[in-house]
Write a protein that holds these residues in place. Structure first.
Motif, PDB file in Angstrom:
ATOM      1  N   TYR A   9     -99.094 -74.697  42.757  1.00 40.47           N
ATOM      2  CA  TYR A   9    -100.067 -74.439  41.690  1.00 40.47           C
ATOM      3  C   TYR A   9     -99.391 -73.665  40.572  1.00 40.47           C
ATOM      4  O   TYR A   9     -98.620 -72.743  40.808  1.00 40.47           O
ATOM      5  N   SER A  10     -99.646 -74.097  39.341  1.00 44.17           N
ATOM      6  CA  SER A  10     -98.921 -73.614  38.181  1.00 44.17           C
ATOM      7  C   SER A  10     -99.870 -73.414  37.005  1.00 44.17           C
ATOM      8  O   SER A  10    -101.070 -73.695  37.103  1.00 44.17           O
ATOM      9  N   VAL A  11     -99.311 -72.941  35.879  1.00 40.20           N
ATOM     10  CA  VAL A  11    -100.109 -72.619  34.696  1.00 40.20           C
ATOM     11  C   VAL A  11     -99.559 -73.363  33.482  1.00 40.20           C
ATOM     12  O   VAL A  11     -98.347 -73.371  33.248  1.00 40.20           O
ATOM     13  N   LEU A  12    -100.451 -73.969  32.725  1.00 42.71           N
ATOM     14  CA  LEU A  12    -100.135 -74.480  31.396  1.00 42.71           C
ATOM     15  C   LEU A  12    -100.871 -73.601  30.397  1.00 42.71           C
ATOM     16  O   LEU A  12    -102.099 -73.565  30.374  1.00 42.71           O
ATOM     17  N   ASP A  13    -100.109 -72.879  29.584  1.00 48.89           N
ATOM     18  CA  ASP A  13    -100.703 -71.979  28.599  1.00 48.89           C
ATOM     19  C   ASP A  13    -100.518 -72.581  27.211  1.00 48.89           C
ATOM     20  O   ASP A  13     -99.388 -72.838  26.789  1.00 48.89           O
ATOM     21  N   LEU A  14    -101.610 -72.786  26.495  1.00 53.23           N
ATOM     22  CA  LEU A  14    -101.530 -73.319  25.145  1.00 53.23           C
ATOM     23  C   LEU A  14    -101.470 -72.211  24.102  1.00 53.23           C
ATOM     24  O   LEU A  14    -101.641 -72.466  22.906  1.00 53.23           O
ATOM     25  N   ALA A  15    -101.216 -70.973  24.553  1.00 49.63           N
ATOM     26  CA  ALA A  15    -101.092 -69.831  23.647  1.00 49.63           C
ATOM     27  C   ALA A  15    -102.218 -69.830  22.618  1.00 49.63           C
ATOM     28  O   ALA A  15    -101.970 -69.861  21.410  1.00 49.63           O
TER      29      ALA A  15
END
Length: 339
Positions: A9-15
Motif C-alpha cells: 500500500y502506497s501514496v499518490l500525493d498531488l500536492a
C-alpha cells in the motif's frame, strides 16, 4: 517487488494547493504527510506532473521528489508520473539519475504519456516540436537505454544515470500503456482514481500478454484509489466533497485551488454534473474504518491488485493525516488476512 504479506500500500500525493494557501504551504504539507506515512508502513510516496492547474503544486516533479526524499529515510519516493513526452528522455535520465545518486535504492520513475494539463499547457511545453504520445514507446526504450550500462561507442550518456537501473513503471488510464508494459515486462499502474472505466480491461490485457523481463518476473498491478477515511461515515463523506468539487470545477472548465468540504454537495451541481463526477470518482473508498475495509476488500477481490496506491484531496491537513493513518491500519489488517 512484493512483500512476504503480498499486498503493498502506497501514496499518490498531488500536492494540492489549499484555498487561501500557496505552493510553499503545499510542499510543507506533503513533506509532513510523507514523514508520517513512512512511519505507518506505506511502501512508496509518489508525486504527479501536472501543469497549469491552480490546485496542484507538483509541476516540477523531480524537484519536489528530491525535497520529499531528503526529508524521509526509508520510504520509496518517485513519480506517478513524469509525463515523458513533455521531456527529452536524456533530461529525465539525468534528473532521476541524480535523485538515485543522492538517495540510492529509494527512487521510482513512473511514466505517463499525457500532457498533464490542457492543450494550452501542452503547446507551452513545446510538445508539437518533438515527442508526443505516439512516440511514447520509443521514448521509454530510449530512457531504458540511458539507465543501462553504456554500449561500446555510445556517444551520448546520462551522467549521472548510466548503469543505475532506476526502476520504471508505466502509468495509464486506457489499454495503451497496459499493452506496452506487458510487452516490456514493466510494472503497470492504472489511474482508476480519476478514470476508472477501463480498469478491468487494461489489467486483463496486461496480465494476459505480460512477458517476463530482467526487471520483473511476473506482472505487478498497481490500482489508484481515492481514500477518504474518518471516524464516521458521515465525516468521511463530508471530506469527500472537496474531491467532488475538484472534478466539478474541471467539468465546468475552471479549476480552482482545493476547496473546503461542504455539508450539501447536491446544492452545487445539476444532475448531469453529478453523474459525470460520480463516474470519474467511482474508484473511491469513503467511510469509517469498517466501511473502508469492506470497500478496499471489494476492490482487491475484483482486481487482485498487487498494490493499492491511495490518494486523497482532503482540505484539512490534519484530517488528511488521520485518513491515511486509518487507512494504514485497514491495509495492515488486509495484509494479514491475505498472507
Amino acid at each position: 517487488m512484493k512483500t512476504s504479506s503480498g499486498l503493498l500500500y502506497s501514496v499518490l500525493d498531488l500536492a494540492p494547493i489549499l484555498q487561501g494557501e500557496t505552493a510553499a504551504d503545499s510542499f510543507r504539507h506533503s513533506l509532513k504527510l510523507a514523514q508520517q506515512v513512512e512511519k505507518w508502513g506505506y511502501h512508496r510516496f509518489w508525486l504527479a506532473e501536472h501543469h497549469n492547474i491552480p490546485g496542484v503544486a507538483s509541476a516540477a516533479t523531480s524537484v519536489v521528489i528530491g525535497y520529499i526524499a531528503g526529508g524521509t529515510s526509508t520510504i520509496r519516493v518517485g513519480s506517478g508520473g513524469i509525463m515523458l513526452p513533455n521531456h527529452a528522455p536524456l533530461v529525465i535520465a539525468e534528473q532521476f539519475g541524480t535523485l538515485e545518486s543522492l538517495y540510492p535504492g529509494r527512487i521510482d520513475l513512473g511514466l505517463g504519456r499525457a500532457p498533464g494539463g490542457d492543450q494550452s499547457a501542452a503547446r507551452a511545453l513545446r510538445r508539437g516540436l518533438g515527442s508526443s504520445g505516439d512516440t511514447f514507446p520509443g521514448d521509454v526504450q530510449e530512457l531504458q537505454g540511458f539507465f543501462s550500462p553504456a554500449l561500446p561507442g555510445q556517444k551520448v550518456r546520462a551522467i549521472p544515470g548510466q548503469g543505475l537501473n532506476v526502476p520504471l513503471y508505466l502509468l495509464g488510464s486506457s489499454t495503451f500503456s497496459a499493452s506496452l508494459a506487458a510487452e516490456l515486462g514493466l510494472p503497470f499502474a492504472f489511474a482508476s482514481h480519476f478514470a476508472p472505466e477501463m480498469l478491468h480491461q487494461a489489467i486483463g490485457i496486461y496480465r494476459t500478454h505480460f512477458r517476463p523481463s530482467a526487471t520483473l518476473a511476473k506482472p505487478h498491478v498497481m490500482v489508484g484509489l481515492n481514500v477518504f477515511a474518518a471516524d464516521s461515515d458521515e465525516e468521511a463523506t463530508r471530506l469527500f466533497s472537496s474531491l467532488q468539487q475538484v472534478f466539478l470545477h474541471l467539468i465546468r472548465g475552471w479549476p480552482k485551488q482545493l476547496q473546503p468540504p461542504v455539508d450539501d454537495i447536491d446544492a452545487l451541481w445539476n444532475p448531469v454534473e453529478e453523474a459525470q463526477v460520480s463516474r470519474m470518482t467511482r474508484c473511491s473508498a469513503v467511510g469509517s474504518p469498517e466501511s473502508l475495509r469492506f470497500q478496499i476488500e471489494s476492490l482487491l477481490d475484483e482486481t487482485e491488485a498487487d498494490e493499492i496506491i491511495a490518494t486523497a484531496h482532503i482540505h484539512d491537513p490534519q484530517a488528511r493525516l488521520h485518513s491515511f493513518e486509518i487507512a494504514a491500519k485497514v491495509f495492515q489488517d488486509l495484509q494479514k488476512a491475505r498472507a
